[in-house]
Each structure stands twice: as C-alpha cells, then as structure tokens.
Scaffold this motif. Sequence first.
Motif, PDB file in Angstrom:
ATOM      1  N   LYS A 267       0.825  -1.216   0.000  1.00 23.14           N
ATOM      2  CA  LYS A 267       0.000   0.000   0.000  1.00 23.14           C
ATOM      3  C   LYS A 267       0.855   1.260   0.000  1.00 23.14           C
ATOM      4  O   LYS A 267       0.599   2.212   0.736  1.00 23.14           O
ATOM      5  CB  LYS A 267      -0.934   0.017   1.220  1.00 23.14           C
ATOM      6  CG  LYS A 267      -1.848  -1.186   1.343  1.00 23.14           C
ATOM      7  CD  LYS A 267      -2.878  -1.207   0.228  1.00 23.14           C
ATOM      8  CE  LYS A 267      -3.830  -2.381   0.371  1.00 23.14           C
ATOM      9  NZ  LYS A 267      -4.773  -2.491  -0.762  1.00 23.14           N
ATOM     10  N   PHE A 268       1.870   1.271  -0.889  1.00 22.12           N
ATOM     11  CA  PHE A 268       2.777   2.422  -0.899  1.00 22.12           C
ATOM     12  C   PHE A 268       3.372   2.600  -2.298  1.00 22.12           C
ATOM     13  O   PHE A 268       3.737   1.628  -2.967  1.00 22.12           O
ATOM     14  CB  PHE A 268       3.915   2.219   0.105  1.00 22.12           C
ATOM     15  CG  PHE A 268       4.545   3.510   0.565  1.00 22.12           C
ATOM     16  CD1 PHE A 268       4.170   4.086   1.758  1.00 22.12           C
ATOM     17  CD2 PHE A 268       5.504   4.154  -0.208  1.00 22.12           C
ATOM     18  CE1 PHE A 268       4.743   5.278   2.186  1.00 22.12           C
ATOM     19  CE2 PHE A 268       6.080   5.334   0.202  1.00 22.12           C
ATOM     20  CZ  PHE A 268       5.701   5.908   1.413  1.00 22.12           C
TER      21      PHE A 268
ATOM     22  N   VAL B 183      -2.775   5.439  -6.355  1.00 24.55           N
ATOM     23  CA  VAL B 183      -2.721   5.867  -4.950  1.00 24.55           C
ATOM     24  C   VAL B 183      -4.113   6.221  -4.458  1.00 24.55           C
ATOM     25  O   VAL B 183      -4.524   5.848  -3.347  1.00 24.55           O
ATOM     26  CB  VAL B 183      -1.756   7.056  -4.794  1.00 24.55           C
ATOM     27  CG1 VAL B 183      -1.938   7.730  -3.440  1.00 24.55           C
ATOM     28  CG2 VAL B 183      -0.312   6.591  -4.937  1.00 24.55           C
ATOM     29  N   ASP B 184      -4.883   6.934  -5.284  1.00 20.22           N
ATOM     30  CA  ASP B 184      -6.236   7.318  -4.882  1.00 20.22           C
ATOM     31  C   ASP B 184      -7.188   6.118  -4.911  1.00 20.22           C
ATOM     32  O   ASP B 184      -8.019   5.956  -4.014  1.00 20.22           O
ATOM     33  CB  ASP B 184      -6.762   8.419  -5.802  1.00 20.22           C
ATOM     34  CG  ASP B 184      -6.014   9.727  -5.625  1.00 20.22           C
ATOM     35  OD1 ASP B 184      -5.254   9.853  -4.642  1.00 20.22           O
ATOM     36  OD2 ASP B 184      -6.187  10.629  -6.467  1.00 20.22           O
TER      37      ASP B 184
ATOM     38  N   GLU C  70      -6.063   3.736  -2.058  1.00 22.54           N
ATOM     39  CA  GLU C  70      -5.790   4.442  -0.800  1.00 22.54           C
ATOM     40  C   GLU C  70      -4.417   4.090  -0.243  1.00 22.54           C
ATOM     41  O   GLU C  70      -4.245   3.804   0.936  1.00 22.54           O
ATOM     42  CB  GLU C  70      -6.892   4.153   0.236  1.00 22.54           C
ATOM     43  CG  GLU C  70      -8.267   4.628  -0.222  1.00 22.54           C
ATOM     44  CD  GLU C  70      -9.349   4.400   0.811  1.00 22.54           C
ATOM     45  OE1 GLU C  70      -9.193   3.488   1.665  1.00 22.54           O
ATOM     46  OE2 GLU C  70     -10.348   5.129   0.777  1.00 22.54           O
ATOM     47  N   TRP C  71      -3.427   4.117  -1.159  1.00 21.72           N
ATOM     48  CA  TRP C  71      -2.045   3.888  -0.752  1.00 21.72           C
ATOM     49  C   TRP C  71      -1.484   5.128  -0.062  1.00 21.72           C
ATOM     50  O   TRP C  71      -1.927   6.257  -0.297  1.00 21.72           O
ATOM     51  CB  TRP C  71      -1.169   3.618  -1.974  1.00 21.72           C
ATOM     52  CG  TRP C  71      -1.431   2.346  -2.696  1.00 21.72           C
ATOM     53  CD1 TRP C  71      -2.224   1.305  -2.305  1.00 21.72           C
ATOM     54  CD2 TRP C  71      -0.886   1.984  -3.975  1.00 21.72           C
ATOM     55  NE1 TRP C  71      -2.193   0.309  -3.255  1.00 21.72           N
ATOM     56  CE2 TRP C  71      -1.382   0.687  -4.284  1.00 21.72           C
ATOM     57  CE3 TRP C  71      -0.015   2.599  -4.868  1.00 21.72           C
ATOM     58  CZ2 TRP C  71      -1.049   0.025  -5.456  1.00 21.72           C
ATOM     59  CZ3 TRP C  71       0.317   1.943  -6.037  1.00 21.72           C
ATOM     60  CH2 TRP C  71      -0.192   0.677  -6.337  1.00 21.72           C
ATOM     61  N   ASN C  72      -0.464   4.935   0.742  1.00 23.88           N
ATOM     62  CA  ASN C  72       0.401   6.030   1.159  1.00 23.88           C
ATOM     63  C   ASN C  72       1.439   6.243   0.060  1.00 23.88           C
ATOM     64  O   ASN C  72       1.628   5.391  -0.815  1.00 23.88           O
ATOM     65  CB  ASN C  72       1.081   5.706   2.489  1.00 23.88           C
ATOM     66  CG  ASN C  72       0.101   5.711   3.646  1.00 23.88           C
ATOM     67  OD1 ASN C  72      -0.732   6.601   3.754  1.00 23.88           O
ATOM     68  ND2 ASN C  72       0.190   4.695   4.502  1.00 23.88           N
ATOM     69  N   SER C  73       2.130   7.373   0.111  1.00 28.73           N
ATOM     70  CA  SER C  73       3.085   7.660  -0.963  1.00 28.73           C
ATOM     71  C   SER C  73       4.161   8.617  -0.502  1.00 28.73           C
ATOM     72  O   SER C  73       3.970   9.395   0.437  1.00 28.73           O
ATOM     73  CB  SER C  73       2.371   8.261  -2.181  1.00 28.73           C
ATOM     74  OG  SER C  73       1.753   9.495  -1.858  1.00 28.73           O
TER      75      SER C  73
ATOM     76  N   ARG D 265       0.662  15.864  -0.711  1.00 28.63           N
ATOM     77  CA  ARG D 265       1.704  14.881  -0.445  1.00 28.63           C
ATOM     78  C   ARG D 265       3.025  15.208  -1.142  1.00 28.63           C
ATOM     79  O   ARG D 265       4.040  14.559  -0.871  1.00 28.63           O
ATOM     80  CB  ARG D 265       1.239  13.488  -0.889  1.00 28.63           C
ATOM     81  CG  ARG D 265       0.149  12.901  -0.012  1.00 28.63           C
ATOM     82  CD  ARG D 265      -0.060  11.439  -0.341  1.00 28.63           C
ATOM     83  NE  ARG D 265      -1.185  10.877   0.393  1.00 28.63           N
ATOM     84  CZ  ARG D 265      -1.615   9.641   0.249  1.00 28.63           C
ATOM     85  NH1 ARG D 265      -1.011   8.827  -0.613  1.00 28.63           N
ATOM     86  NH2 ARG D 265      -2.639   9.186   0.936  1.00 28.63           N
TER      87      ARG D 265
ATOM     88  N   ASN E 124       8.787   8.239   5.524  1.00 22.46           N
ATOM     89  CA  ASN E 124       8.275   6.945   6.027  1.00 22.46           C
ATOM     90  C   ASN E 124       8.089   5.914   4.915  1.00 22.46           C
ATOM     91  O   ASN E 124       7.111   5.152   4.901  1.00 22.46           O
ATOM     92  CB  ASN E 124       6.957   7.153   6.778  1.00 22.46           C
ATOM     93  CG  ASN E 124       7.112   8.050   7.987  1.00 22.46           C
ATOM     94  OD1 ASN E 124       8.031   7.894   8.779  1.00 22.46           O
ATOM     95  ND2 ASN E 124       6.225   9.036   8.114  1.00 22.46           N
ATOM     96  N   THR E 125       9.050   5.881   4.016  1.00 27.20           N
ATOM     97  CA  THR E 125       8.991   4.935   2.907  1.00 27.20           C
ATOM     98  C   THR E 125       9.479   3.566   3.353  1.00 27.20           C
ATOM     99  O   THR E 125      10.604   3.426   3.829  1.00 27.20           O
ATOM    100  CB  THR E 125       9.867   5.428   1.740  1.00 27.20           C
ATOM    101  OG1 THR E 125       9.462   6.743   1.378  1.00 27.20           O
ATOM    102  CG2 THR E 125       9.745   4.497   0.541  1.00 27.20           C
TER     103      THR E 125
END
Length: 276
Positions: free
Chosen positions: A62-63, A82-83, A86-89, A103, A122-123
């Motif tokens: 999820k990134f 990502v949208d 609902e991933w983080n990036s 972001r 925070n990768t």
Amino acid sequence: MDKNFKQQPDNNWLTNLDQYRSSGGFDEMGVTSHPWPGPWYSDDGEDGVLNYLFEYINDSNKFAVDIGSAHGYGGSQIRHLVDKYEWNSAEIDGGNWNPMHPRVHQEWFNINNICNILEKLNTPKQFDLLSLDIDSMDYYILEKLLVNGYRFNVAIIEFNPIFGYNEPYVRAYDESYRKDSTSNYGASLRAFEMLLNEAEYTLVHTFDRMESRKANNAIFISNKFISKDTKIIPSNELYSDCWIESWKHRNKQLYGNTLDEIKTNLCNESFIKLEA
C-alpha cells in the motif's frame, strides 16, 4: 492461488499492454488537454496500463514512490492508483512547481540524500510502485535505491530514446545538472534493463510504439510475478527504433541536426557506455 496475486493471470497477461492505455487527458486528436481529468493523470495513458497490472498484482505494501512528481496531478504515473487503492506515498520534486497535491515534498535531491528523504517520508523498503522521471541523473538515483535495499513490485521509468535497445549508455554523473531541453540526460533503455535485471526485474513494456502517443517510458516488474511459462516480449520487439523527443528543442543548437549527429556528439561529450 499464488499469494503474490489478487487473481491468477494467464501466461499472456503481459502481452499487448498498449490496449490498456487510458484515454483521459486527451482530446479527439490525441493532444494532451489541460487540466487533466481524473481519474487518469498520466500524459500518455501509462496509468491505464499500471491500473491493469495492479488488477492482478497484490498491492500488499500500500505504498508508491514518485521521484520527479511535479505538482502531483497532471503527468503523475501514481496518482490514479494511490487514490484508487488508498495507498500512502512519497512524492518528491526538486523543481519550482506549485505543489497542488499535499503529499508532494519539494526538495532538491541527489544520490547522497535521496534515501534520507525517503526515510523522512516513512517509505518502507518494500513498496508497490516506483515512478522515476527527473530528466537528469535518473540511473544513479535508481542505483542508489537498489544498493540501499529498496525494492518495488513495479517500476515505470523514463529512458533516453536516442539510443537503441542494445546500447547501454548512461549520462556521466553530475550533481549540478538541471534539465536543459536537450537529450543530454538519463540513460538508455538497455542501461536501465541491465541494472534492473541484476536486481531481478524484467522489462515488460515500453510506450514508444504508438506514433500518436509516443512516450519514452518503460515498465519493469519483479520476477516474482513472472513464471517460466509467462510470455515476455523481447526487448528488440518492445523498442526497436531510436527517436528524438520533439520537445528537446535545443538539440540542434548544441549537438546537431540528425539523430546520429546528436548521439555521436553526446557520446563523445558526456555519455558512458556500460560493460555488458
């Protein structure tokens, strides 16, 4: 079913990927329109192909990472996914863009600080999608990520199209280099392929074969998604013709009028040929 997949693909799932290119962002003549209408954001439909791949590939991390994100919307290879999922990036750009997406992290980066920036954002060391497009030292940034243990399921990377599929050339490293509207940047497709092959990735697609929507981007996926029966189109069929980006308008002023002249002058001046 293999845990690497959401659904099990057949052996031909990585062929004819151009059929999945998204149509958003183009008028009826194939010209990019602005602003880019969601949910598609890539300039040349690349995010449609990525969307197709992640209908199969398990996005367990999820990134996504976007190095050279501009303002985060138009031209983004990652925004749609990502949208959607609902991933983080981690979205990074060193230019003077007005960051439209919250972001986007604006900071000049190089091989000495890129990993620190990713850590700050925070990768995780394992993530789903990498987009790399900075028109400069792309090869060395990618090499730094790999050496420092970063791995991704899929990568979409801009290559320099003046070189053929079997020409492993890379621009000599220059931390001060900035985009200059010439072909004096980046690395050839073969150079990226050699680097990523060593890290167990395979080239599965390029976007340069459609004249109306020509784009010098390539997709690589981790070998864990490729079985011995998976059909892979060879490099010489994925990318056979060298070409000059029309927007590199200072080439003629500095390096010559033809592709051969430009390539010869750049190889004499600033490109290094890698050993196979």
